[in-house]
Design an enzyme around this catalytic site. Sequence first.
Site, mmCIF file in Angstrom:
data_model
loop_
_atom_site.group_PDB
_atom_site.id
_atom_site.type_symbol
_atom_site.label_atom_id
_atom_site.label_comp_id
_atom_site.label_asym_id
_atom_site.label_seq_id
_atom_site.Cartn_x
_atom_site.Cartn_y
_atom_site.Cartn_z
ATOM 1 N N TYR A 72 -21.808 5.091 10.073
ATOM 2 C CA TYR A 72 -21.672 3.734 9.620
ATOM 3 C C TYR A 72 -23.096 3.038 9.253
ATOM 4 O O TYR A 72 -23.042 2.383 8.410
ATOM 5 C CB TYR A 72 -21.421 2.712 11.084
ATOM 6 C CG TYR A 72 -20.982 1.097 10.722
ATOM 7 C CD1 TYR A 72 -19.607 1.095 10.607
ATOM 8 C CD2 TYR A 72 -22.043 0.532 10.637
ATOM 9 C CE1 TYR A 72 -19.225 -0.373 10.053
ATOM 10 C CE2 TYR A 72 -21.449 -0.971 10.103
ATOM 11 C CZ TYR A 72 -20.235 -1.357 10.080
ATOM 12 O OH TYR A 72 -20.083 -2.518 9.592
ATOM 13 N N PHE A 124 -17.220 -9.633 -20.099
ATOM 14 C CA PHE A 124 -15.921 -9.050 -19.298
ATOM 15 C C PHE A 124 -15.044 -9.973 -18.599
ATOM 16 O O PHE A 124 -15.749 -10.671 -18.010
ATOM 17 C CB PHE A 124 -16.248 -7.586 -18.544
ATOM 18 C CG PHE A 124 -15.013 -6.878 -18.083
ATOM 19 C CD1 PHE A 124 -14.270 -6.350 -19.086
ATOM 20 C CD2 PHE A 124 -14.534 -6.878 -16.734
ATOM 21 C CE1 PHE A 124 -13.125 -5.619 -18.717
ATOM 22 C CE2 PHE A 124 -13.533 -6.288 -16.508
ATOM 23 C CZ PHE A 124 -12.739 -5.696 -17.332
ATOM 24 N N ASP A 125 -13.726 -9.798 -18.530
ATOM 25 C CA ASP A 125 -12.917 -10.624 -17.957
ATOM 26 C C ASP A 125 -13.267 -10.978 -16.390
ATOM 27 O O ASP A 125 -13.419 -12.116 -15.848
ATOM 28 C CB ASP A 125 -11.404 -10.295 -17.672
ATOM 29 C CG ASP A 125 -10.924 -9.401 -18.990
ATOM 30 O OD1 ASP A 125 -11.964 -9.150 -19.911
ATOM 31 O OD2 ASP A 125 -9.702 -9.391 -18.948
ATOM 32 N N ALA A 217 -21.311 -0.979 -16.938
ATOM 33 C CA ALA A 217 -20.169 -0.105 -16.814
ATOM 34 C C ALA A 217 -20.121 1.266 -17.845
ATOM 35 O O ALA A 217 -20.092 2.382 -17.365
ATOM 36 C CB ALA A 217 -18.801 -0.622 -17.062
ATOM 37 N N LYS A 258 -16.338 3.893 -14.600
ATOM 38 C CA LYS A 258 -16.302 4.383 -16.066
ATOM 39 C C LYS A 258 -17.458 5.514 -16.337
ATOM 40 O O LYS A 258 -17.080 6.622 -15.998
ATOM 41 C CB LYS A 258 -16.827 2.926 -17.006
ATOM 42 C CG LYS A 258 -15.903 1.929 -17.110
ATOM 43 C CD LYS A 258 -15.109 1.243 -15.935
ATOM 44 C CE LYS A 258 -14.384 0.203 -16.232
ATOM 45 N NZ LYS A 258 -14.847 -1.064 -15.969
ATOM 46 N N HIS A 450 0.334 -10.790 -18.079
ATOM 47 C CA HIS A 450 0.667 -9.597 -18.939
ATOM 48 C C HIS A 450 1.001 -8.332 -17.637
ATOM 49 O O HIS A 450 1.675 -7.631 -18.050
ATOM 50 C CB HIS A 450 -0.553 -9.264 -19.761
ATOM 51 C CG HIS A 450 -1.794 -8.973 -19.151
ATOM 52 N ND1 HIS A 450 -2.624 -9.889 -18.855
ATOM 53 C CD2 HIS A 450 -2.624 -7.719 -18.987
ATOM 54 C CE1 HIS A 450 -3.558 -9.422 -18.044
ATOM 55 N NE2 HIS A 450 -3.635 -8.062 -18.159
#
Length: 459
Positions: A72, A124-125, A217, A258, A450
């Site tokens: 941990y 980025f979104d 990324a 990525k 979407h």
Amino acid sequence: MIKYVAEPFKIKMVEPLRITTRSEREEKLKEANYNLFGIESDDVYIDLLTDSGTGAMSDAQWGGMMTGDESYAGARGYKRLQNTVKDIFKYKYCQPVHQGRAAEQVLLPSLLKKGQKCISNMHFDTTRGHVGLLGARAVDIVVPEARDTQTYVAFKGNMDVERLEAYINEVGAEEVGLIIMTITNNSAGGQPVSMANIRATKEIADKYGITMIIDAARYAENAYFIKQREEGYADVEIIDIVREMFSYADAFTMSAKKDAIVNMGGLIGIRDSEDLFTKVKGLTIPYEGFVTYGGLAGRDIEALCIGLYEGLDKNFLRYRIGQVEYIGAKLKEAGIPFQYPVGGHAVFLDAKGLLPHIPYFQFPGHALACELYLEAGIRSCDIGSYLLDLDPETGEQQEAEMEFTRLAIPRRVYTQAHFDVVIEALINIKKKASEIKGYEILWQPPVLRHFTAKLRPIE
Ligand SMILES: *Cc1c(COP(=O)(O)O)cnc(C)c1O
């Protein structure tokens, strides 16, 4: 004639793919309400929905999974990750998190205040979402060439530095909380940013006393493009290009799904500010977990440490970017329009060019994505008007500047023969393009429609 760059690996584990018939796919698509996010992956032959978390890990990464330390606190992997970040990026501090948006959630509150502006070449979104959640405003200042889909420009992802400085002067430097350089520029189609541009942006940030961070990324793909395209870098090692890129920022956020080639993971790097690191640790604990694991299993941290290096291998990058360039070259030969030059991780098909008879409000990018699925079981996605929600004020359908269908390429997953299937499917679709129908939405949620909207083809 472009040659496919042969894989710099051999295959030792396979995942069988189910091959379906066209009539089965017609049934599946109908059952999914003509929404490709509703299709089960078992019913997909070649899945090009995203390159995020869909890569294949190496034997070394799988080996690392067995030796991960699951303590941990104070796990071995944390030390290894710190050493890896110090070596690759020359940053003093790092914090693992479970994915890229978690890095944003944990880092951005220390850098941005309510009412401030956050400037990026393109957000980025999820980054835009976190800026908004902090009550700040996301402003994109990308070069105008990013919108030109047909002319070769080496670095279409660049910040427009002239407009950046003009904007800072217009609103006042104290109003600008942060500059985020996104490399590669995902929203512009994975287009790279040059070293000169990163440097020039940092000079402006310093001149006005503004913090600059990197959204990292696809940092390795960006470094490869710099090596290929920017004068003076042909003989510089990828890792040294990376070190120079990151020397121009104060911190970075990274989705490790990525270029670090893991299925789940994220990372924050901080160049030298102990104060910022203390704040980051403070937010990591409530949001992600204790600092030495940050929302990841110990085995995942091992795979991440190994993946960070594998993603920088120049033979890997030559093959990876080579795949995307191969698809682009074949499509060009066949007269199928796409955003040119291709970026690092995807091909953006110009659905408006291929299906000129379908108006934006009948979603050409989505129609092409559905047809690719019906034709050969290939899953892609719309990056066009279908992706845009209704205008919150007027309730009208918004028109996107471009109607794209994106083919995102997972890392180390598909072979040349798979891509030939994709190219052949597109050639067949081009022949019957005029028969392809647009779509109408039967039901949609108020935001991010979407993912879950229900549609039907217009007869
Ligand atoms: C994917 C991505 C993110 C978000 O990362 P997740 O791991 O999906 O949360 C942020 N910025 C860029 C540029 C990305 O491509």
